[in-house]
Write a protein that holds these residues in place. Structure first.
Motif, PDB file in Angstrom:
ATOM      1  N   ARG A  61     -11.652 -29.798  16.004  1.00 22.00           N
ATOM      2  CA  ARG A  61     -10.234 -29.074  16.703  1.00 22.00           C
ATOM      3  C   ARG A  61     -11.248 -27.307  17.204  1.00 22.00           C
ATOM      4  O   ARG A  61     -11.530 -26.599  16.905  1.00 22.00           O
ATOM      5  N   LEU A  62     -11.081 -27.704  18.594  1.00 22.59           N
ATOM      6  CA  LEU A  62     -11.625 -26.357  19.372  1.00 22.59           C
ATOM      7  C   LEU A  62     -10.478 -25.722  19.828  1.00 22.59           C
ATOM      8  O   LEU A  62      -8.757 -25.638  19.076  1.00 22.59           O
ATOM      9  N   PRO A  63     -10.983 -23.922  20.134  1.00 20.05           N
ATOM     10  CA  PRO A  63      -9.536 -22.932  19.840  1.00 20.05           C
ATOM     11  C   PRO A  63      -9.314 -23.726  21.040  1.00 20.05           C
ATOM     12  O   PRO A  63      -9.459 -23.061  22.010  1.00 20.05           O
ATOM     13  N   LEU A  64      -7.807 -22.745  20.661  1.00 17.57           N
ATOM     14  CA  LEU A  64      -6.897 -22.991  22.119  1.00 17.57           C
ATOM     15  C   LEU A  64      -6.990 -22.062  23.148  1.00 17.57           C
ATOM     16  O   LEU A  64      -6.947 -21.605  24.594  1.00 17.57           O
ATOM     17  N   TRP A  65      -7.156 -20.614  22.085  1.00 18.33           N
ATOM     18  CA  TRP A  65      -7.081 -19.041  23.048  1.00 18.33           C
ATOM     19  C   TRP A  65      -8.231 -18.669  22.813  1.00 18.33           C
ATOM     20  O   TRP A  65      -9.073 -18.195  21.466  1.00 18.33           O
ATOM     21  N   VAL A  66      -8.936 -18.001  23.505  1.00 15.47           N
ATOM     22  CA  VAL A  66     -10.622 -17.278  22.558  1.00 15.47           C
ATOM     23  C   VAL A  66     -10.854 -15.812  22.399  1.00 15.47           C
ATOM     24  O   VAL A  66     -11.420 -15.429  21.356  1.00 15.47           O
ATOM     25  N   GLY A  67      -9.176 -15.869  22.338  1.00 12.58           N
ATOM     26  CA  GLY A  67      -9.072 -14.463  22.483  1.00 12.58           C
ATOM     27  C   GLY A  67      -8.423 -14.024  21.003  1.00 12.58           C
ATOM     28  O   GLY A  67      -8.347 -13.056  20.023  1.00 12.58           O
TER      29      GLY A  67
END
Length: 67
Positions: A61-67
Motif C-alpha cells: 500500500r502506497l502512502p496517501l499523503w506524503v506529509g
C-alpha cells in the motif's frame, strides 16, 4: 488508498526497503480473511485458497499523503 500488486517473483520486502530509503513509507497490512484470527475461528473455508494467499504476498500500500 493506493495499492500496488507486484509482479510474481519480486521480493516485496526489498521493494518496501527501497521505497523507505527514498522516504516513501509504504506498508503491507493485508491479511486474507481466512488467515485472520477471526476468520480461522468463525470462517468456513472449503479447500485451499492458494490464489488469495499468493495475491496477498504481492500487495503493498502506497502512502496517501506524503506529509
Amino acid at each position: 488508498m493506493y495499492y500496488v500488486l507486484l509482479a510474481p517473483g519480486i521480493d516485496r520486502q526489498a521493494v518496501l526497503s527501497e521505497l523507505k530509503r527514498n522516504e516513501i513509507y509504504s506498508v503491507f497490512h493485508y491479511v486474507p480473511l481466512h488467515s485472520s484470527p477471526a476468520g480461522r475461528r468463525y470462517g468456513r473455508v472449503h479447500g485451499t485458497l492458494d490464489v488469495t494467499d499468493r495475491q496477498s504476498e504481492r500487495l503493498i500500500r502506497l502512502p496517501l499523503w506524503v506529509g
